[in-house]
Design a protein around this motif. Structure first.
Motif, PDB file in Angstrom:
ATOM      1  N   MET A   1      36.087  29.110  48.933  1.00 30.64           N
ATOM      2  CA  MET A   1      37.253  28.908  49.801  1.00 30.64           C
ATOM      3  C   MET A   1      37.963  27.598  49.494  1.00 30.64           C
ATOM      4  O   MET A   1      39.158  27.474  49.772  1.00 30.64           O
ATOM      5  N   ASP A   2      37.270  26.632  48.937  1.00 31.55           N
ATOM      6  CA  ASP A   2      37.909  25.346  48.661  1.00 31.55           C
ATOM      7  C   ASP A   2      39.049  25.510  47.664  1.00 31.55           C
ATOM      8  O   ASP A   2      40.133  24.934  47.845  1.00 31.55           O
ATOM      9  N   LEU A   3      38.801  26.275  46.591  1.00 32.05           N
ATOM     10  CA  LEU A   3      39.850  26.496  45.599  1.00 32.05           C
ATOM     11  C   LEU A   3      41.006  27.281  46.200  1.00 32.05           C
ATOM     12  O   LEU A   3      42.187  27.025  45.906  1.00 32.05           O
ATOM     13  N   LEU A   4      40.678  28.219  47.073  1.00 30.97           N
ATOM     14  CA  LEU A   4      41.713  29.010  47.732  1.00 30.97           C
ATOM     15  C   LEU A   4      42.585  28.118  48.625  1.00 30.97           C
ATOM     16  O   LEU A   4      43.798  28.301  48.708  1.00 30.97           O
ATOM     17  N   ARG A   5      41.959  27.151  49.267  1.00 29.64           N
ATOM     18  CA  ARG A   5      42.714  26.223  50.107  1.00 29.64           C
ATOM     19  C   ARG A   5      43.662  25.370  49.272  1.00 29.64           C
ATOM     20  O   ARG A   5      44.729  24.973  49.745  1.00 29.64           O
ATOM     21  N   GLU A   6      43.280  25.085  48.041  1.00 29.72           N
ATOM     22  CA  GLU A   6      44.182  24.331  47.164  1.00 29.72           C
ATOM     23  C   GLU A   6      45.438  25.140  46.848  1.00 29.72           C
ATOM     24  O   GLU A   6      46.548  24.602  46.844  1.00 29.72           O
ATOM     25  N   PHE A   7      45.247  26.438  46.588  1.00 30.38           N
ATOM     26  CA  PHE A   7      46.412  27.302  46.398  1.00 30.38           C
ATOM     27  C   PHE A   7      47.279  27.293  47.656  1.00 30.38           C
ATOM     28  O   PHE A   7      48.518  27.155  47.581  1.00 30.38           O
ATOM     29  N   ALA A   8      46.633  27.463  48.815  1.00 28.02           N
ATOM     30  CA  ALA A   8      47.374  27.559  50.070  1.00 28.02           C
ATOM     31  C   ALA A   8      48.130  26.268  50.377  1.00 28.02           C
ATOM     32  O   ALA A   8      49.240  26.311  50.929  1.00 28.02           O
ATOM     33  N   ALA A   9      47.555  25.124  50.022  1.00 33.47           N
ATOM     34  CA  ALA A   9      48.208  23.846  50.311  1.00 33.47           C
ATOM     35  C   ALA A   9      49.538  23.716  49.596  1.00 33.47           C
ATOM     36  O   ALA A   9      50.427  22.996  50.054  1.00 33.47           O
ATOM     37  N   GLU A  10      49.685  24.405  48.470  1.00 34.58           N
ATOM     38  CA  GLU A  10      50.934  24.333  47.696  1.00 34.58           C
ATOM     39  C   GLU A  10      51.872  25.493  48.013  1.00 34.58           C
ATOM     40  O   GLU A  10      52.955  25.580  47.440  1.00 34.58           O
ATOM     41  N   GLN A  11      51.460  26.394  48.908  1.00 34.79           N
ATOM     42  CA  GLN A  11      52.238  27.605  49.180  1.00 34.79           C
ATOM     43  C   GLN A  11      52.435  27.824  50.680  1.00 34.79           C
ATOM     44  O   GLN A  11      52.423  28.953  51.157  1.00 34.79           O
ATOM     45  N   HIS A  12      52.584  26.732  51.417  1.00 35.11           N
ATOM     46  CA  HIS A  12      52.836  26.813  52.858  1.00 35.11           C
ATOM     47  C   HIS A  12      51.760  27.609  53.587  1.00 35.11           C
ATOM     48  O   HIS A  12      52.045  28.394  54.499  1.00 35.11           O
ATOM     49  N   GLY A  13      50.509  27.419  53.158  1.00 33.94           N
ATOM     50  CA  GLY A  13      49.375  28.041  53.838  1.00 33.94           C
ATOM     51  C   GLY A  13      49.071  29.454  53.412  1.00 33.94           C
ATOM     52  O   GLY A  13      48.248  30.131  54.041  1.00 33.94           O
ATOM     53  N   LEU A  14      49.687  29.924  52.326  1.00 33.33           N
ATOM     54  CA  LEU A  14      49.554  31.319  51.907  1.00 33.33           C
ATOM     55  C   LEU A  14      48.811  31.448  50.575  1.00 33.33           C
ATOM     56  O   LEU A  14      48.824  30.540  49.743  1.00 33.33           O
ATOM     57  N   VAL A  15      48.198  32.615  50.377  1.00 33.77           N
ATOM     58  CA  VAL A  15      47.578  32.965  49.103  1.00 33.77           C
ATOM     59  C   VAL A  15      47.846  34.440  48.838  1.00 33.77           C
ATOM     60  O   VAL A  15      48.151  35.206  49.761  1.00 33.77           O
ATOM     61  N   THR A  16      47.740  34.826  47.591  1.00 38.53           N
ATOM     62  CA  THR A  16      47.926  36.232  47.224  1.00 38.53           C
ATOM     63  C   THR A  16      46.575  36.884  46.961  1.00 38.53           C
ATOM     64  O   THR A  16      45.556  36.206  46.769  1.00 38.53           O
ATOM     65  N   ARG A  17      46.565  38.196  46.920  1.00 36.96           N
ATOM     66  CA  ARG A  17      45.348  38.936  46.605  1.00 36.96           C
ATOM     67  C   ARG A  17      44.851  38.551  45.218  1.00 36.96           C
ATOM     68  O   ARG A  17      43.644  38.364  45.001  1.00 36.96           O
ATOM     69  N   GLU A  18      45.776  38.399  44.282  1.00 35.97           N
ATOM     70  CA  GLU A  18      45.396  38.008  42.926  1.00 35.97           C
ATOM     71  C   GLU A  18      44.710  36.651  42.918  1.00 35.97           C
ATOM     72  O   GLU A  18      43.717  36.442  42.207  1.00 35.97           O
ATOM     73  N   GLN A  19      45.214  35.717  43.721  1.00 39.17           N
ATOM     74  CA  GLN A  19      44.588  34.392  43.792  1.00 39.17           C
ATOM     75  C   GLN A  19      43.215  34.473  44.457  1.00 39.17           C
ATOM     76  O   GLN A  19      42.283  33.753  44.067  1.00 39.17           O
ATOM     77  N   CYS A  20      43.088  35.350  45.453  1.00 37.39           N
ATOM     78  CA  CYS A  20      41.778  35.539  46.091  1.00 37.39           C
ATOM     79  C   CYS A  20      40.752  36.028  45.077  1.00 37.39           C
ATOM     80  O   CYS A  20      39.610  35.529  45.017  1.00 37.39           O
ATOM     81  N   LEU A  21      41.152  37.003  44.259  1.00 39.36           N
ATOM     82  CA  LEU A  21      40.245  37.538  43.249  1.00 39.36           C
ATOM     83  C   LEU A  21      39.886  36.468  42.226  1.00 39.36           C
ATOM     84  O   LEU A  21      38.737  36.363  41.790  1.00 39.36           O
ATOM     85  N   ALA A  22      40.896  35.649  41.851  1.00 39.96           N
ATOM     86  CA  ALA A  22      40.646  34.597  40.866  1.00 39.96           C
ATOM     87  C   ALA A  22      39.669  33.560  41.402  1.00 39.96           C
ATOM     88  O   ALA A  22      38.956  32.906  40.625  1.00 39.96           O
ATOM     89  N   CYS A  23      39.606  33.401  42.729  1.00 41.35           N
ATOM     90  CA  CYS A  23      38.700  32.431  43.350  1.00 41.35           C
ATOM     91  C   CYS A  23      37.355  33.054  43.714  1.00 41.35           C
ATOM     92  O   CYS A  23      36.538  32.407  44.392  1.00 41.35           O
ATOM     93  N   GLY A  24      37.117  34.295  43.277  1.00 41.12           N
ATOM     94  CA  GLY A  24      35.832  34.933  43.525  1.00 41.12           C
ATOM     95  C   GLY A  24      35.750  35.693  44.822  1.00 41.12           C
ATOM     96  O   GLY A  24      34.666  36.162  45.209  1.00 41.12           O
ATOM     97  N   LEU A  25      36.877  35.828  45.513  1.00 39.66           N
ATOM     98  CA  LEU A  25      36.880  36.567  46.765  1.00 39.66           C
ATOM     99  C   LEU A  25      37.247  38.011  46.457  1.00 39.66           C
ATOM    100  O   LEU A  25      38.392  38.438  46.584  1.00 39.66           O
ATOM    101  N   TYR A  26      36.241  38.783  46.041  1.00 39.37           N
ATOM    102  CA  TYR A  26      36.466  40.159  45.601  1.00 39.37           C
ATOM    103  C   TYR A  26      36.718  41.062  46.812  1.00 39.37           C
ATOM    104  O   TYR A  26      36.547  40.639  47.963  1.00 39.37           O
ATOM    105  N   PRO A  27      37.157  42.319  46.581  1.00 40.03           N
ATOM    106  CA  PRO A  27      37.615  43.157  47.699  1.00 40.03           C
ATOM    107  C   PRO A  27      36.693  43.172  48.910  1.00 40.03           C
ATOM    108  O   PRO A  27      37.162  43.036  50.038  1.00 40.03           O
TER     109      PRO A  27
END
Length: 305
Positions: free
Chosen positions: A1-27
Motif C-alpha cells: 500500500m505504501d507504493l500505491l499511496r505514492e501514486f495517489a499523492a500525485e493524483q489527488h488521492g486516486l489510483v487506477t486498476r493498472e497501478q494497483c496491479l503494478a503494486c501487487g494488489l491483484y484482483p
C-alpha cells in the motif's frame, strides 16, 4: 500500500486498476481492500484511497484517469490555467455545479457531471497543470471558441493568454493550422479574431477598454484612440473613444494610469485643452460597467443636447 499511496499523492488521492496491479494488489486483494474500505471505486478502474478528501480537482483527475489518454479541456482547462472568469466550482443560475469537461477518445461509458468531447487529444497539445493532464493554452482557446457565447469574454481571454505569455499569436496560428479540419468551428472563430486585430489590439490592451468598446458600439460609430487637433493640425490630445460629429469624447478611467501629482496635473491641463475646443468629455470607470445605466443615460443626454 505504501507504493500505491505514492501514486495517489500525485493524483489527488486516486489510483487506477493498472497501478494497483503494478503494486501487487491483484484482483482478489483489490476486492478485499475494497471490502476493508481501504479504497473505494469512483469510476470503472479508478479508485480513491480512503481518507483522501473529495474535490472538483479529484473529480476531473478521475475522469482523465478513466479515459486513459484524456485531458481536461474547454472551461475546465481554462480554470486549471488560472484564466479569469473560469472556475471548476462554477454553478449555473439554479446553483447546480456546471459539468467538468475533458477530451477523450473513449466511448461506451459516461462520467457523472463530466462532459466528454469524443476526440483523440494530440499529445503535442497536452501538458500538466496541478497534476492533471490538460490541453495547453493555445488549444484551450480553440476549444473555448466552440463554447463561449460571449464575444467580449472570449476576446478578453485571448488577450489574457497572450498578455501572460501563455501563447503567442504565432503559436496560436500554428495550433490552428495543425488541427484545422471539417467541424472545427473554434478554429474559424479564433482565426477571425486574430485577423481583425489591429496594432492597438495587442495583448497589452486592457480588458476594461474592450468592455467599454462593446458598451459604446450600439450607441453610435465611436472612433477609438481619436486624435483631437487644433486648426493648425497640432495634436491636442488623444481620447479613448470619440464621436466626432458631436465633438463628444469618452475616457475610460481604469485606475491603472495617471497616478501621482504629475499625472493629475497633466490630466487637468489636457482636459482644459479639450473642453476649450468645444468638446464634451465623459468618463467611465470599471464601477460603471457593473451597472452602466447611469453612464448611458448621461451619454445619451450629451448626444441629444
Amino acid at each position: 500500500m505504501d507504493l500505491l499511496r505514492e501514486f495517489a499523492a500525485e493524483q489527488h488521492g486516486l489510483v487506477t486498476r493498472e497501478q494497483c496491479l503494478a503494486c501487487g494488489l491483484y484482483p482478489g486483494a483489490l476486492v478485499r481492500a475494497i471490502e476493508r474500505e481501504e479504497i473505494e471505486r469512483v469510476l470503472p478502474d479508478v479508485y480513491r484511497l480512503t481518507g483522501a478528501p473529495p474535490s472538483r480537482h479529484q473529480d476531473l483527475m478521475a475522469a482523465c484517469l478513466w479515459s486513459g489518454s484524456g485531458a481536461a479541456s474547454h472551461r475546465s482547462a481554462a480554470a486549471l490555467h488560472g484564466l479569469k472568469g473560469y472556475d471548476l466550482n462554477a454553478r449555473d443560475a439554479q446553483g447546480v455545479l456546471e459539468p467538468l469537461q475533458i477530451i477523450a477518445p473513449k466511448r461506451g461509458l459516461s462520467v457523472p457531471q463530466v462532459q466528454v468531447y469524443r476526440r483523440v487529444p494530440n499529445p503535442q497539445f497536452v501538458m500538466q497543470a496541478e497534476g492533471i493532464p490538460v490541453m495547453n493554452p493555445a488549444m484551450t482557446l480553440i476549444n473555448l471558441a466552440e463554447v463561449e457565447p460571449d464575444p467580449v469574454v472570449f476576446e478578453n481571454t485571448v488577450d489574457e493568454v497572450m498578455r501572460r505569455n501563455f501563447a503567442s499569436e504565432m503559436q496560436l496560428r500554428w495550433a490552428m493550422a495543425k488541427i484545422a479540419g471539417p467541424g472545427r468551428r473554434g478554429v474559424g472563430r479564433l482565426a477571425r479574431l486574430l485577423d481583425d486585430r489591429g496594432p492597438k489590439d495587442g495583448p497589452s490592451a486592457s480588458a476594461f477598454q474592450k468592455s467599454v468598446r462593446a458598451l459604446l458600439a450600439p450607441e453610435g460609430d465611436f472612433v477609438e484612440e481619436y486624435e483631437i487637433r487644433d486648426v493648425r493640425g497640432r495634436l491636442i490630445a488623444v481620447v479613448d473613444f470619440a464621436y466626432p460629429p458631436l465633438r463628444l469624447g469618452v475616457e475610460g478611467d481604469g485606475f491603472e494610469f495617471h497616478g501621482g501629482r504629475q499625472g493629475w496635473w497633466h490630466d487637468l491641463r489636457r482636459r482644459n485643452a479639450i473642453t476649450a475646443r468645444h468638446w464634451t468629455l465623459l468618463h467611465i470607470t470599471p464601477d460603471d460597467l457593473a451597472d452602466p445605466r447611469p453612464f448611458l443615460s448621461s451619454l445619451r443626454a450629451a448626444m441629444a443636447a
